[in-house]
Design an enzyme around this catalytic site. Structure first.
Site, short mmCIF file in Angstrom:
data_model
loop_
_atom_site.label_atom_id
_atom_site.label_comp_id
_atom_site.label_asym_id
_atom_site.label_seq_id
_atom_site.Cartn_x
_atom_site.Cartn_y
_atom_site.Cartn_z
N TYR A 55 2.29 -17.14 18.73
CA TYR A 55 2.17 -18.00 17.59
C TYR A 55 2.47 -17.01 16.12
CZ TYR A 55 -0.13 -20.10 13.65
OH TYR A 55 -0.18 -20.66 12.41
N HIS A 85 4.37 -21.55 0.96
CA HIS A 85 3.01 -21.57 1.10
C HIS A 85 2.56 -21.27 -0.36
CE1 HIS A 85 3.33 -22.32 5.12
NE2 HIS A 85 1.85 -21.91 5.52
N ASN A 197 -2.32 -14.77 5.85
CA ASN A 197 -3.53 -15.06 6.61
C ASN A 197 -4.62 -14.10 6.21
OD1 ASN A 197 -3.52 -16.53 9.85
ND2 ASN A 197 -3.04 -17.40 7.91
N TYR A 279 -45.42 -21.48 -15.75
CA TYR A 279 -44.70 -20.83 -14.73
C TYR A 279 -43.64 -19.96 -15.02
CZ TYR A 279 -47.25 -24.11 -11.44
OH TYR A 279 -48.00 -24.99 -10.68
N PHE A 328 -9.51 -15.67 10.00
CA PHE A 328 -9.18 -15.92 8.65
C PHE A 328 -10.23 -17.01 8.09
CE2 PHE A 328 -6.64 -18.57 11.83
CZ PHE A 328 -7.14 -19.63 11.64
#
Length: 498
Positions: A55, A85, A197, A279, A328
């Site tokens: 892959y 990308h 990645n 408070y 990743f």
């Protein structure tokens, strides 16, 4: 010059903090080069002998994982990956975070599980050391499959593409060869995927946020002490025995710190105390302490990620395996970035409540902290501004990690949205600094009214802090333009040492 040694396998946050110094330089030593080369050599040999597809090495990406690519096209495959990308949109990422991205990517690749070449990692080191800052955008990553879009934009200049900043000017990536004599890299198999990645976009933001968070946490304690003194509050809620019976670490630490700040104070032991404080003063150890504990946990997760390899596939030379898995995925970062944003927002929320109490005309303080109210509005609207920012933080603290959207035709069907968690956490950090700056503006004004009324002095530590503050931000006698005072106060808090 500060040197960050990449050969070291595990770095602390203090060591990583040095990466934000403009004088810091990365050193890629022989041990790192050996690990990187060993992995690359293994992958090359594996590809010679293996017929089955690997892959991202001999196949397409995402849902195209079943499409094999010819050997003579593997380099083009990797270049195409980076180009296709590079889909970043939105505002630009600040330069110091981009530099962190580069350094953290180098560190991840240096472990020798990514299959890249030494020269590719060395070029990234050159980018960092020469001050070359690629243009990266805040939006585009889903926080799974790594931070694909922003890391692609970061890596475009390696190929002579995209844009980068250098010494205050912007250049196209093609100018690198002319300026430095560097020819664009020709990526080998797997290299584009290894570069894209990974979690370095999320992680760089996370590191930036946790460093600022620790500063904010310390600032909140000291500013709260100024407010407590100005409000004529009580010290009993900080008594160690109270916290020993509910021994949360952050709670006990906060009480100890504030009691330390109060040592030698005339005001804290002065007359006119009410039976109970609101408070926002009385529960400072519990609220600030819970945020301290959250910050400590978040830091541990972030540092595990810093000291990890996070791309895919994972190449394991010693095990003779190339495994497509999911390191990743940004889930560990996304959850903790959401958690950090919430922890910081709570420091801002309780800070604004103390500001509200200080302007309310209680305990001998003038209404809106101005001597002649009516004619003067005084500190009425700074509290509005703080409330507005607190409200925005509440909206920003809607968790990102619980959202997911299918991508890559359903192959990537669960994503972390960690990149959105990262960029929104930066906004929360900056917002809390604003809120604390406004509290300090009010607290210093109120403390000075105590001084002028002859109520005595606070502790030497707090008085010194007050004096340093007054060098930057003056007492306000009558209405004046306030936004500049607020800005000066915020700047003081950001720069002060705690």
């Amino acid at each position: 010059m500060i040197q960050f040694d990449i050969d070291k396998l595990n770095h602390s946050l203090d060591e990583v903090r040095a990466l934000l110094d403009p004088q810091c330089r990365l050193h890629l030593g022989e041990e790192s080069k050996k690990r990187i080369a060993k992995c690359r050599n293994y992958l090359d040999e594996r590809m010679k002998n293996q017929k089955a597809p690997i892959y991202g090495v001999t196949t397409g990406f995402g849902s195209l994982c079943n499409v094999s690519v010819d050997k003579d096209q593997l380099s083009q495959l990797q270049k195409n990956l980076v180009m296709s990308h590079s889909c970043g949109v939105g505002e630009e990422v600040r330069p110091e975070i981009v530099r962190l991205m580069i350094a953290l990517k180098v560190k991840s690749l240096s472990y020798g599980y990514s299959g890249v070449r030494v020269e590719t990692v060395e070029r990234l080191v050159d980018f960092f050391n020469e001050g070359i800052t690629p243009v990266v955008y805040q939006q585009g990553s889903l926080g799974a499959s790594g931070d694909l879009a922003p890391l692609a934009n970061m890596c475009l200049p390696l190929l002579g593409l995209g844009e980068f900043d250098y010494k205050g000017k912007r250049y196209p990536g093609s100018e690198l060869e002319k300026m430095f004599g560097w020819k664009p890299l020709t990526l080998a198999s797997k290299e584009g995927l290894a570069l894209l990645n990974g979690t370095q976009f999320m992680l760089a933001h996370a590191v930036w946020c946790i460093i600022r968070a620790e500063h904010i946490s310390a600032a909140a304690d000291k500013i709260a002490t100024v407010s407590l003194e100005a409000f004529n509050g009580r010290k009993e809620p900080f008594t160690p025995g109270v916290h020993a019976v509910r021994p949360h670490k952050g709670q006990m630490e906060t009480a100890r710190v504030i009691l330390g700040y109060l040592q030698g104070s005339q005001l804290i032991d002065g007359p006119g105390k009410e039976v109970q404080d609101p408070y926002s003063f009385r529960c400072v150890p519990q609220v600030h302490g819970a945020s301290k504990d959250a910050i400590a946990y978040v830091e541990s997760v972030f540092m595990t990620e810093v000291n990890s390899a996070t791309d895919n596939p994972t190449v394991l030379p010693d095990e003779d395996q190339v495994i497509s898995a999911g390191n990743f995925h940004g889930q560990p970062l996304s959850i903790t970035l959401d958690f950090l944003a919430i922890a910081l927002a709570e420091l801002g929320s309780i800070s604004e409540r103390r500001t509200y109490q200080l302007i309310s005309g209680k305990r001998g303080l003038p209404s809106f902290l101005v001597a002649k109210s009516g004619l003067n509005s005084g500190f009425m609207i700074p509290q509005y501004a703080a409330a507005s920012v607190v409200s925005q933080n509440k909206q920003l603290c809607t968790p990102c990690v619980v959202d997911t959207i299918d991508s890559s035709q359903g192959q990537e069907d669960h994503v972390s949205m960690g990149a959105n968690a990262a960029t929104k956490c930066v906004r929360v950090v900056e917002n809390v600094e604003k809120i604390l700056g406004i509290e300090m503006l009010n607290a210093a004004q109120a403390l000075e009214f105590r001084h002028r009324a002859g109520a005595g002095k606070s502790s030497p530590v707090i008085e010194k802090f007050f004096e340093d503050y007054r060098k930057e931000v003056p007492f306000i006698e009558e209405d004046t333009v306030m936004y500049t005072r607020i800005k000066d106060s915020i700047d003081f808090i950001r720069k002060a040492e705690f």
